[in-house]
Design a protein around this motif. Structure first.
Motif, PDB file in Angstrom:
ATOM      1  N   UNK A 114       0.839  -1.188   0.000  1.00  0.00           N
ATOM      2  CA  UNK A 114       0.000   0.000   0.000  1.00  0.00           C
ATOM      3  C   UNK A 114       0.878   1.243   0.000  1.00  0.00           C
ATOM      4  N   UNK A 115       0.704   2.042  -0.977  1.00  0.00           N
ATOM      5  CA  UNK A 115       1.550   3.220  -1.081  1.00  0.00           C
ATOM      6  C   UNK A 115       1.127   4.323  -0.105  1.00  0.00           C
ATOM      7  N   UNK A 116      -0.171   4.555   0.070  1.00  0.00           N
ATOM      8  CA  UNK A 116      -0.631   5.679   0.882  1.00  0.00           C
ATOM      9  C   UNK A 116      -1.128   5.283   2.264  1.00  0.00           C
ATOM     10  N   UNK A 117      -1.456   4.023   2.467  1.00  0.00           N
ATOM     11  CA  UNK A 117      -1.867   3.542   3.776  1.00  0.00           C
ATOM     12  C   UNK A 117      -3.201   4.096   4.234  1.00  0.00           C
ATOM     13  N   UNK A 118      -3.324   4.231   5.542  1.00  0.00           N
ATOM     14  CA  UNK A 118      -4.584   4.659   6.157  1.00  0.00           C
ATOM     15  C   UNK A 118      -4.933   6.091   5.768  1.00  0.00           C
ATOM     16  N   UNK A 136      -4.309   7.589   2.994  1.00  0.00           N
ATOM     17  CA  UNK A 136      -4.882   7.536   1.654  1.00  0.00           C
ATOM     18  C   UNK A 136      -6.326   7.065   1.655  1.00  0.00           C
ATOM     19  N   UNK A 137      -6.617   6.076   2.497  1.00  0.00           N
ATOM     20  CA  UNK A 137      -7.993   5.578   2.610  1.00  0.00           C
ATOM     21  C   UNK A 137      -8.902   6.682   3.152  1.00  0.00           C
ATOM     22  N   UNK A 138      -8.439   7.370   4.191  1.00  0.00           N
ATOM     23  CA  UNK A 138      -9.253   8.446   4.769  1.00  0.00           C
ATOM     24  C   UNK A 138      -9.474   9.594   3.794  1.00  0.00           C
TER      25      UNK A 138
END
Length: 107
Positions: A1-5, A7-9
């Motif tokens: 995962x490039x952006x992690x949490x 990025x999800x948020x």
């Protein structure tokens, strides 16, 4: 995962407002309640929520311990949203307080 949490948020934040706009556009012709009128009615509660979310993010970034960050962030959001909602839209804040008094605290 490039952006992690984060990025999800960010994706959830952006998709919320895109979905809000699409729903407003779809509902406008059916209800006769235009997008501008919907935005004027939604802004008094969305603005305090956005400001409270920014303040919560600032608090969570400043605290390195995960447990204390969670506790402080939750407390910050609840208190800042309550104060801002009271300042921006008292009738809605009174409604929420009545629901808390009658439904939550009564049990």
């Amino acid at each position: 995962m490039k952006f992690g949490v984060i990025g999800i948020l960010c994706g959830m934040f952006i998709s919320f407002y895109i979905t809000l706009l699409v729903n407003m556009l779809v509902a406008a012709p059916v209800t006769g309640y235009g997008v501008i009128a919907q935005l004027k009615d939604a802004l008094p509660i969305l603005l305090p929520a956005f400001i409270a979310a920014v303040l919560t993010n600032v608090v969570s970034v400043c605290i390195s311990n995960d447990v204390w960050s969670l506790i402080a962030s939750t407390f910050t959001f609840l208190v800042s949203f309550a104060i801002l909602a009271w300042l921006f839209c008292r009738d809605i804040a009174k409604f929420y307080l009545d629901v808390i008094r009658t439904k939550v605290l009564k049990k």
